[in-house]
Design a protein around this motif. Structure first.
Motif, short mmCIF file in Angstrom:
data_model
loop_
_atom_site.label_atom_id
_atom_site.label_comp_id
_atom_site.label_asym_id
_atom_site.label_seq_id
_atom_site.Cartn_x
_atom_site.Cartn_y
_atom_site.Cartn_z
N LEU A 76 0.82 -1.21 0.00
CA LEU A 76 0.00 0.00 0.00
C LEU A 76 0.86 1.26 0.00
CD1 LEU A 76 -2.77 -1.08 2.54
CD2 LEU A 76 -2.99 -0.86 0.05
N SER A 77 1.96 1.23 0.76
CA SER A 77 2.88 2.38 0.80
C SER A 77 3.52 2.62 -0.56
CB SER A 77 3.97 2.16 1.84
OG SER A 77 3.43 2.01 3.10
N GLU A 78 3.96 1.56 -1.21
CA GLU A 78 4.57 1.70 -2.53
C GLU A 78 3.58 2.28 -3.53
OE1 GLU A 78 5.97 -2.21 -3.48
OE2 GLU A 78 7.63 -2.09 -2.06
N ASP A 79 2.32 1.82 -3.48
CA ASP A 79 1.30 2.36 -4.39
C ASP A 79 1.06 3.84 -4.13
OD1 ASP A 79 1.04 -0.12 -5.54
OD2 ASP A 79 -0.88 -0.60 -4.56
N LEU A 80 0.97 4.23 -2.87
CA LEU A 80 0.72 5.63 -2.54
C LEU A 80 1.90 6.51 -2.95
CD1 LEU A 80 -1.20 7.65 -1.25
CD2 LEU A 80 -0.09 7.20 0.93
N ILE A 81 3.11 6.04 -2.69
CA ILE A 81 4.30 6.81 -3.06
C ILE A 81 4.38 6.98 -4.57
CG2 ILE A 81 6.83 6.71 -3.14
CD1 ILE A 81 6.67 5.50 -0.28
N LYS A 125 4.43 10.57 -6.79
CA LYS A 125 5.79 10.79 -7.26
C LYS A 125 5.94 12.03 -8.14
CE LYS A 125 9.41 7.59 -8.20
NZ LYS A 125 9.76 6.26 -8.63
N GLN A 126 4.92 12.35 -8.94
CA GLN A 126 5.04 13.46 -9.88
C GLN A 126 4.84 14.83 -9.22
OE1 GLN A 126 2.40 11.43 -9.80
NE2 GLN A 126 0.60 12.72 -9.76
N ILE A 127 4.32 14.88 -8.01
CA ILE A 127 4.03 16.16 -7.37
C ILE A 127 5.29 17.01 -7.16
CG2 ILE A 127 3.17 17.25 -5.25
CD1 ILE A 127 0.99 15.12 -5.18
N PRO A 128 6.41 16.49 -6.63
CA PRO A 128 7.61 17.33 -6.50
C PRO A 128 8.13 17.85 -7.83
CG PRO A 128 7.82 15.35 -5.16
CD PRO A 128 6.61 15.18 -6.01
N ASP A 129 8.03 17.03 -8.88
CA ASP A 129 8.48 17.49 -10.21
C ASP A 129 7.63 18.65 -10.70
OD1 ASP A 129 10.42 15.50 -10.21
OD2 ASP A 129 9.11 14.06 -11.23
N ILE A 130 6.33 18.55 -10.52
CA ILE A 130 5.43 19.63 -10.93
C ILE A 130 5.73 20.91 -10.16
CG2 ILE A 130 3.01 20.38 -10.89
CD1 ILE A 130 2.24 17.44 -11.43
N MET A 178 -6.95 16.56 1.22
CA MET A 178 -7.42 15.94 2.46
C MET A 178 -7.53 14.42 2.32
SD MET A 178 -7.49 18.41 4.51
CE MET A 178 -8.35 17.85 5.93
N LYS A 179 -7.96 13.99 1.15
CA LYS A 179 -8.08 12.54 0.90
C LYS A 179 -6.71 11.88 0.93
CE LYS A 179 -9.94 9.28 -2.45
NZ LYS A 179 -10.63 9.12 -3.73
N THR A 180 -5.71 12.53 0.31
CA THR A 180 -4.35 11.99 0.30
C THR A 180 -3.78 11.98 1.71
OG1 THR A 180 -4.03 12.81 -1.94
CG2 THR A 180 -2.07 12.24 -0.73
N MET A 181 -4.02 13.04 2.47
CA MET A 181 -3.54 13.06 3.87
C MET A 181 -4.18 11.93 4.67
SD MET A 181 -3.35 17.15 4.68
CE MET A 181 -3.18 16.88 6.42
N GLY A 182 -5.45 11.67 4.41
CA GLY A 182 -6.13 10.58 5.10
C GLY A 182 -5.52 9.23 4.75
N GLN A 183 -5.13 9.06 3.47
CA GLN A 183 -4.47 7.81 3.07
C GLN A 183 -3.12 7.66 3.75
OE1 GLN A 183 -4.40 8.25 -1.19
NE2 GLN A 183 -6.30 7.12 -1.47
N LEU A 184 -2.40 8.76 3.90
CA LEU A 184 -1.10 8.71 4.56
C LEU A 184 -1.22 8.33 6.03
CD1 LEU A 184 0.68 11.85 3.10
CD2 LEU A 184 1.42 9.48 2.82
N LEU A 185 -2.25 8.87 6.68
CA LEU A 185 -2.40 8.68 8.11
C LEU A 185 -3.18 7.41 8.48
CD1 LEU A 185 -3.14 12.36 9.12
CD2 LEU A 185 -0.97 11.14 9.28
N ALA A 186 -3.83 6.80 7.50
CA ALA A 186 -4.64 5.59 7.80
C ALA A 186 -3.79 4.38 8.05
CB ALA A 186 -5.59 5.32 6.64
#
Length: 123
Positions: free
Chosen positions: A86-91, A95-100, A115-123
Motif C-alpha cells: 500500500l505504501s509503494e502504491d501511494l508513493i 511521485k510526480q508532485i515534487p516534479d510539478i 485531504m483525501k491523500t492526507m487521510g491515506q497517509l495517516l490511515a
C-alpha cells in the motif's frame, strides 16, 4: 506448503470469499516460503530452516505454544507485506508532485483531494 496443498486450501477458502482478490496477485506478491522440520531442539538452522521441537517432556504444551508463535509471526509478516504494498502504491501515485512543483507548474488538485491523500497517509 506444497503446491497441491495450497491449491486445496484456495479451493476450500473460495466458497467463503466475498469480493476476493485476484488469485495471481495474491500468489505472486504475498507468497512466502518458510521451510521447517521437527527435531529434538527448537531453533533456526544456518540455512534459514526453522526447527520445531519434538519429544520433550512437556511436548503437547510446547507444540501448542510453538504453533501460536508461528501463526503470530506469519500474521505479522503478511500485515507488513500488505502495508509495504500500500505504501509503494501511494508513493508512486504522489511521485510526480515534487516534479510539478519544481517546474513551478500549477498543481491540479483541490482541497478535497489534498485531504483525501492526507487521510491515506495517516490511515
Amino acid at each position: 506448503v506444497k503446491e497441491d496443498q495450497s491449491s486445496e486450501l484456495f479451493q476450500l477458502v473460495k466458497s467463503c470469499q466475498i469480493g476476493p482478490y485476484n488469485t495471481e496477485v495474491v500468489v505472486d506478491k504475498y507468497s512466502e516460503v518458510l521451510d521447517f522440520t521437527y527435531g529434538k531442539q527448537a531453533g533456526l538452522l544456518p540455512s534459514g530452516e526453522l526447527v520445531l521441537s519434538m519429544g520433550q517432556d512437556n511436548w503437547a504444551k510446547t507444540q501448542v505454544l510453538e504453533k501460536i508463535a508461528f501463526s503470530h509471526g506469519i500474521q505479522r509478516s503478511v500485515k507488513i507485506s500488505v502495508m509495504e504494498h500500500l505504501s509503494e502504491d501511494l508513493i508512486s501515485s504522489l511521485k510526480q508532485i515534487p516534479d510539478i512543483l519544481m517546474e513551478k507548474r500549477a498543481l491540479k488538485i483541490d482541497q478535497k483531494g489534498v485531504m483525501k491523500t492526507m487521510g491515506q497517509l495517516l490511515a
